[in-house]
Design a protein around this motif. Structure first.
Motif, mmCIF file in Angstrom:
data_model
loop_
_atom_site.group_PDB
_atom_site.id
_atom_site.type_symbol
_atom_site.label_atom_id
_atom_site.label_comp_id
_atom_site.label_asym_id
_atom_site.label_seq_id
_atom_site.Cartn_x
_atom_site.Cartn_y
_atom_site.Cartn_z
ATOM 1 N N GLU A 235 0.835 -1.209 0.000
ATOM 2 C CA GLU A 235 0.000 0.000 0.000
ATOM 3 C C GLU A 235 0.870 1.260 0.000
ATOM 4 O O GLU A 235 0.586 2.235 -0.704
ATOM 5 N N TRP A 236 1.934 1.242 0.784
ATOM 6 C CA TRP A 236 2.863 2.380 0.842
ATOM 7 C C TRP A 236 3.516 2.602 -0.522
ATOM 8 O O TRP A 236 3.610 3.741 -0.998
ATOM 9 N N THR A 237 3.972 1.520 -1.142
ATOM 10 C CA THR A 237 4.647 1.619 -2.441
ATOM 11 C C THR A 237 3.712 2.205 -3.496
ATOM 12 O O THR A 237 4.126 3.043 -4.311
ATOM 13 N N GLU A 238 2.438 1.798 -3.473
ATOM 14 C CA GLU A 238 1.464 2.336 -4.424
ATOM 15 C C GLU A 238 1.163 3.807 -4.142
ATOM 16 O O GLU A 238 1.025 4.615 -5.054
ATOM 17 N N THR A 239 1.097 4.147 -2.864
ATOM 18 C CA THR A 239 0.751 5.519 -2.478
ATOM 19 C C THR A 239 1.900 6.480 -2.753
ATOM 20 O O THR A 239 1.682 7.616 -3.196
ATOM 21 N N TYR A 240 3.117 6.031 -2.470
ATOM 22 C CA TYR A 240 4.279 6.915 -2.579
ATOM 23 C C TYR A 240 5.201 6.532 -3.748
ATOM 24 O O TYR A 240 6.415 6.691 -3.678
ATOM 25 N N GLU A 241 4.606 6.029 -4.799
ATOM 26 C CA GLU A 241 5.268 5.833 -6.094
ATOM 27 C C GLU A 241 6.597 5.082 -6.011
ATOM 28 O O GLU A 241 7.648 5.596 -6.385
ATOM 29 N N GLY A 242 6.507 3.858 -5.504
ATOM 30 C CA GLY A 242 7.662 2.974 -5.579
ATOM 31 C C GLY A 242 8.627 3.002 -4.419
ATOM 32 O O GLY A 242 9.536 2.182 -4.336
ATOM 33 N N SER A 243 8.468 3.941 -3.483
ATOM 34 C CA SER A 243 9.397 3.973 -2.350
ATOM 35 C C SER A 243 9.093 2.834 -1.382
ATOM 36 O O SER A 243 7.968 2.335 -1.314
ATOM 37 N N SER A 244 10.097 2.399 -0.631
ATOM 38 C CA SER A 244 9.955 1.271 0.295
ATOM 39 C C SER A 244 9.551 1.761 1.679
ATOM 40 O O SER A 244 10.154 2.697 2.217
ATOM 41 N N LEU A 245 8.543 1.113 2.251
ATOM 42 C CA LEU A 245 8.098 1.474 3.601
ATOM 43 C C LEU A 245 9.196 1.220 4.623
ATOM 44 O O LEU A 245 9.467 2.064 5.484
ATOM 45 N N LEU A 246 9.852 0.062 4.545
ATOM 46 C CA LEU A 246 10.898 -0.264 5.516
ATOM 47 C C LEU A 246 12.079 0.698 5.386
ATOM 48 O O LEU A 246 12.626 1.157 6.400
ATOM 49 N N ASP A 247 12.474 1.036 4.163
ATOM 50 C CA ASP A 247 13.579 1.989 3.963
ATOM 51 C C ASP A 247 13.227 3.361 4.512
ATOM 52 O O ASP A 247 14.063 4.037 5.119
#
Length: 224
Positions: free
Chosen positions: A127-139
């Motif tokens: 969900e994070w990757t889709e919302t923030y255009e490819g960025s990693s939630l854990l990173d």
């Protein structure tokens, strides 16, 4: 202990505030605290220290795995006190015992934390990757924690009380974790609380409440 505001945590807190994933909802929060004692903390710290020392005097258990063994060093006791003080600030209505709390703290590493995160946060990460255009939630989480508390010099602790002594149970909870990232040099701690709730249970609870209110209204009308 003093609550500290840090911008790097804001975007993550917005994301974790109420993440609906269909049948489940994930709720989480990151908070930073200074470990410098102020006001009531000094009294509470002294009380916790005395509780621990009394326990050590009374304990005759010489097993290395016993709670007493790990509390012999002053630095370990100080760390425990900071962690318990943080719990007091997170949950001011609950009376924590240092000795009881100590039994539920576990030392973690970033790798063990990452393993837990990767196991339980798969859908949230997508969900994070889709919302923030490819960025990693854990990173993103790693960078935020590193900026606030310096992960290279951090001790990581998990707090997992048993259900009978859990001060923060959530109705419909499927799982929950509480982590503390503590930097001795900075005298700073970041807490990360995360839980997963079943929407089926919570929605059922809401419906039960509504039915109860409707029944109450019916009886009120009948009494008139």
């Amino acid at each position: 202990m003093k609550f500290l505001e840090y911008t790097p945590l804001d975007r993550l807190n917005d994301f974790f505030s109420h993440l609906n994933l269909g049948e489940r909802t994930i709720k989480g929060c990151l908070e930073a605290y200074s470990c410098k004692h102020t006001g009531l903390d000094k009294k509470l710290s002294l009380s916790l220290e005395n509780e621990i020392l009394d326990y050590l005097v009374k304990s005759s258990d010489t097993d290395c795995s016993s709670p007493a063994e790990s509390l012999l060093s002053r630095s370990s006791r100080k760390t425990l006190i900071y962690l318990v003080l943080t719990l007091y600030h997170l949950y001011p209505d609950y009376d924590f015992s240092a000795i009881n709390a100590h039994q539920f703290f576990t030392e973690e590493t970033w790798d063990s934390f990452k393993q837990i995160f990767d196991t339980y946060m798969v859908e949230a990460s997508k969900e994070w990757t889709e919302t923030y255009e490819g960025s990693s939630l854990l990173d993103t989480l790693y960078k935020a924690l590193d900026e606030v508390v310096g992960l290279a010099e951090c001790e990581i602790y998990g707090y997992n009380p048993d259900p009978d002594t859990d001060p923060f149970p959530e109705r419909g909870a499927v799982w929950s974790f509480n982590f503390f990232f503590y930097n001795r040099k900075l005298k700073r701690v970041v807490t990360f609380r995360i839980c997963c709730l079943s929407n089926l249970v919570t929605d059922g609870f809401i419906m039960d409440e509504l039915r109860y209110e409707e029944d109450g209204e019916i009886f009120d009308v009948m009494d008139m």
